[in-house]
Design a protein around this motif. Structure first.
Motif, PDB file in Angstrom:
ATOM      1  N   ILE A  66      -0.684   7.354   8.728  1.00  0.00           N
ATOM      2  CA  ILE A  66       0.718   7.794   8.691  1.00  0.00           C
ATOM      3  C   ILE A  66       1.280   7.924  10.102  1.00  0.00           C
ATOM      4  O   ILE A  66       2.391   7.486  10.394  1.00  0.00           O
ATOM      5  CB  ILE A  66       0.839   9.135   7.937  1.00  0.00           C
ATOM      6  CG1 ILE A  66       0.542   8.933   6.448  1.00  0.00           C
ATOM      7  CG2 ILE A  66       2.228   9.737   8.119  1.00  0.00           C
ATOM      8  CD1 ILE A  66       0.516  10.218   5.643  1.00  0.00           C
ATOM      9  N   GLN A  67       0.488   8.524  11.002  1.00  0.00           N
ATOM     10  CA  GLN A  67       0.962   8.702  12.373  1.00  0.00           C
ATOM     11  C   GLN A  67       1.187   7.370  13.061  1.00  0.00           C
ATOM     12  O   GLN A  67       2.140   7.208  13.846  1.00  0.00           O
ATOM     13  CB  GLN A  67      -0.055   9.537  13.160  1.00  0.00           C
ATOM     14  CG  GLN A  67       0.457   9.990  14.514  1.00  0.00           C
ATOM     15  CD  GLN A  67       1.715  10.835  14.394  1.00  0.00           C
ATOM     16  OE1 GLN A  67       1.754  11.785  13.617  1.00  0.00           O
ATOM     17  NE2 GLN A  67       2.747  10.482  15.159  1.00  0.00           N
ATOM     18  N   TYR A  68       0.320   6.405  12.761  1.00  0.00           N
ATOM     19  CA  TYR A  68       0.492   5.063  13.337  1.00  0.00           C
ATOM     20  C   TYR A  68       1.827   4.465  12.913  1.00  0.00           C
ATOM     21  O   TYR A  68       2.561   3.891  13.729  1.00  0.00           O
ATOM     22  CB  TYR A  68      -0.661   4.166  12.892  1.00  0.00           C
ATOM     23  CG  TYR A  68      -0.490   2.705  13.270  1.00  0.00           C
ATOM     24  CD1 TYR A  68      -0.703   2.277  14.577  1.00  0.00           C
ATOM     25  CD2 TYR A  68      -0.106   1.768  12.308  1.00  0.00           C
ATOM     26  CE1 TYR A  68      -0.537   0.952  14.929  1.00  0.00           C
ATOM     27  CE2 TYR A  68       0.070   0.437  12.654  1.00  0.00           C
ATOM     28  CZ  TYR A  68      -0.151   0.022  13.966  1.00  0.00           C
ATOM     29  OH  TYR A  68       0.030  -1.286  14.304  1.00  0.00           O
ATOM     30  N   GLU A  69       2.160   4.616  11.638  1.00  0.00           N
ATOM     31  CA  GLU A  69       3.432   4.090  11.144  1.00  0.00           C
ATOM     32  C   GLU A  69       4.615   4.828  11.770  1.00  0.00           C
ATOM     33  O   GLU A  69       5.629   4.217  12.123  1.00  0.00           O
ATOM     34  CB  GLU A  69       3.490   4.208   9.614  1.00  0.00           C
ATOM     35  CG  GLU A  69       2.533   3.294   8.874  1.00  0.00           C
ATOM     36  CD  GLU A  69       2.875   1.821   9.063  1.00  0.00           C
ATOM     37  OE1 GLU A  69       4.066   1.522   9.284  1.00  0.00           O
ATOM     38  OE2 GLU A  69       1.958   0.998   9.007  1.00  0.00           O
ATOM     39  N   LEU A  70       4.492   6.135  11.915  1.00  0.00           N
ATOM     40  CA  LEU A  70       5.579   6.914  12.509  1.00  0.00           C
ATOM     41  C   LEU A  70       5.763   6.594  13.986  1.00  0.00           C
ATOM     42  O   LEU A  70       6.881   6.629  14.508  1.00  0.00           O
ATOM     43  CB  LEU A  70       5.325   8.405  12.323  1.00  0.00           C
ATOM     44  CG  LEU A  70       5.380   8.913  10.876  1.00  0.00           C
ATOM     45  CD1 LEU A  70       4.993  10.388  10.815  1.00  0.00           C
ATOM     46  CD2 LEU A  70       6.768   8.708  10.281  1.00  0.00           C
ATOM     47  N   ASP A  71       4.650   6.290  14.674  1.00  0.00           N
ATOM     48  CA  ASP A  71       4.753   5.925  16.087  1.00  0.00           C
ATOM     49  C   ASP A  71       5.463   4.586  16.263  1.00  0.00           C
ATOM     50  O   ASP A  71       6.151   4.363  17.267  1.00  0.00           O
ATOM     51  CB  ASP A  71       3.354   5.857  16.722  1.00  0.00           C
ATOM     52  CG  ASP A  71       2.722   7.238  16.873  1.00  0.00           C
ATOM     53  OD1 ASP A  71       3.466   8.236  16.811  1.00  0.00           O
ATOM     54  OD2 ASP A  71       1.490   7.305  17.030  1.00  0.00           O
ATOM     55  N   ARG A  72       5.281   3.706  15.305  1.00  0.00           N
ATOM     56  CA  ARG A  72       5.958   2.400  15.382  1.00  0.00           C
ATOM     57  C   ARG A  72       7.460   2.548  15.194  1.00  0.00           C
ATOM     58  O   ARG A  72       8.255   1.922  15.891  1.00  0.00           O
ATOM     59  CB  ARG A  72       5.389   1.452  14.323  1.00  0.00           C
ATOM     60  CG  ARG A  72       3.940   1.046  14.567  1.00  0.00           C
ATOM     61  CD  ARG A  72       3.420   0.211  13.418  1.00  0.00           C
ATOM     62  NE  ARG A  72       4.184  -1.008  13.244  1.00  0.00           N
ATOM     63  CZ  ARG A  72       4.085  -1.798  12.170  1.00  0.00           C
ATOM     64  NH1 ARG A  72       3.276  -1.468  11.192  1.00  0.00           N
ATOM     65  NH2 ARG A  72       4.807  -2.898  12.085  1.00  0.00           N
ATOM     66  N   SER A  73       7.846   3.381  14.234  1.00  0.00           N
ATOM     67  CA  SER A  73       9.266   3.670  14.002  1.00  0.00           C
ATOM     68  C   SER A  73       9.351   4.925  13.138  1.00  0.00           C
ATOM     69  O   SER A  73       8.497   5.142  12.280  1.00  0.00           O
ATOM     70  CB  SER A  73       9.962   2.500  13.294  1.00  0.00           C
ATOM     71  OG  SER A  73       9.363   2.229  12.045  1.00  0.00           O
ATOM     72  N   PRO A  74      10.352   5.760  13.349  1.00  0.00           N
ATOM     73  CA  PRO A  74      10.444   7.024  12.598  1.00  0.00           C
ATOM     74  C   PRO A  74      10.818   6.798  11.140  1.00  0.00           C
ATOM     75  O   PRO A  74      11.366   5.757  10.770  1.00  0.00           O
ATOM     76  CB  PRO A  74      11.547   7.786  13.341  1.00  0.00           C
ATOM     77  CG  PRO A  74      12.389   6.714  13.959  1.00  0.00           C
ATOM     78  CD  PRO A  74      11.439   5.608  14.322  1.00  0.00           C
ATOM     79  N   LEU A  75      10.495   7.788  10.322  1.00  0.00           N
ATOM     80  CA  LEU A  75      10.880   7.766   8.917  1.00  0.00           C
ATOM     81  C   LEU A  75      12.374   8.050   8.807  1.00  0.00           C
ATOM     82  O   LEU A  75      12.860   9.045   9.338  1.00  0.00           O
ATOM     83  CB  LEU A  75      10.085   8.818   8.142  1.00  0.00           C
ATOM     84  CG  LEU A  75      10.230   8.821   6.625  1.00  0.00           C
ATOM     85  CD1 LEU A  75       9.657   7.547   6.028  1.00  0.00           C
ATOM     86  CD2 LEU A  75       9.510  10.034   6.031  1.00  0.00           C
ATOM     87  N   THR A  76      13.104   7.169   8.158  1.00  0.00           N
ATOM     88  CA  THR A  76      14.558   7.317   8.065  1.00  0.00           C
ATOM     89  C   THR A  76      15.009   7.200   6.613  1.00  0.00           C
ATOM     90  O   THR A  76      14.336   6.591   5.780  1.00  0.00           O
ATOM     91  CB  THR A  76      15.278   6.231   8.889  1.00  0.00           C
ATOM     92  OG1 THR A  76      14.868   4.929   8.431  1.00  0.00           O
ATOM     93  CG2 THR A  76      14.950   6.357  10.370  1.00  0.00           C
TER      94      THR A  76
END
Length: 241
Positions: A66-76
């Protein structure tokens, strides 16, 4: 003699009844269940520790993902509107809906599914690679007029910068039963008719600009749903009895 015999019988019955009155039921003694031996207790403790460590490992891997995905781009959150189309995100599902009113009596609904992958046909023995793959979106356009009319529907493939009509047909408002006639492939229609139908959609805001927006929209949708799913799995693993 008879009187004496009766007296003896009476005394015998009296003694029998007195012995019955002094009867007490037998009480079963409850013995405590045997305690587990220290070795069995240790084995149970080790088993629980291993289970806990295994579940903690799963949760850690999920959090890292999850953190990897959030680091790529934030949850919007998806935008609620695009031009004159209102957007229903359909949280937790694999599709979204767009809706608008057009003119005096038209209602337009778009149902857009998540990405699919298209691979071009291999030529001259060439192997298809990941770079050859292209993502597209399936979209169904439903156009309503009045209660007396049917529904005009378009089945489309939405490419990153264009919309391609695959089928065009009519259906009843009450739905279809059996296998309705959907007409020939769109590309088999007269060229001028094809152009006119594309113009028909263009007039209603269903165009290349919408295609670009939908691809960006579904990228956000896919990411959001994935993170929600992983979060739900982590919560389930962490839940105790």
């Amino acid at each position: 003699m008879v009187i004496r015999l009766i007296g003896h019988i009476g005394r015998r019955q009296s003694s029998i009844f007195s012995s019955l009155s002094s009867y007490r039921p037998i009480t079963l003694i409850q013995h405590p269940s045997p305690q587990r031996s220290p070795i069995e207790q240790w084995r149970g403790y080790v088993s629980e520790m291993r289970k806990s460590a295994f579940e903690d490992r799963i949760r850690k891997l999920i959090r890292n993902d999850i953190q990897y995905e959030l680091d790529r781009s934030p949850l919007t959150q998806l935008v609620p509107k695009f031009k004159s189309f209102l957007i229903d995100e359909r949280t937790g599902e694999q599709w979204i809906r767009l809706h608008k009113e057009f003119g005096e009596n038209e209602e337009i609904k778009l149902e857009v599914t998540m990405f699919q992958v298209s691979a071009p046909a291999a030529k001259d023995g060439r192997v298809t690679t990941e770079n050859d793959l292209e993502l597209y979106i399936s979209m169904v356009i439903s156009i309503f007029k009045d209660e007396k009319s049917g529904i005009l529907e378009f089945v489309c493939n939405v490419w990153p910068d264009s919309i391609e009509i695959d089928k065009v047909f009519m259906r009843d408002r009450d739905g279809m039963t059996g296998k309705p006639y959907l007409g020939p492939p769109f590309n088999d229609l007269d060229d001028e008719l094809q152009t006119s139908l594309y113009d028909f959609l263009e007039t209603r805001g269903i165009n290349d600009e919408l295609a670009v927006f939908l691809h960006k929209c579904m990228q956000h949708k896919s990411k959001n749903e994935y993170i929600r799913l992983m979060g739900s799995i982590e919560s389930f693993v962490a839940r105790k009895k």
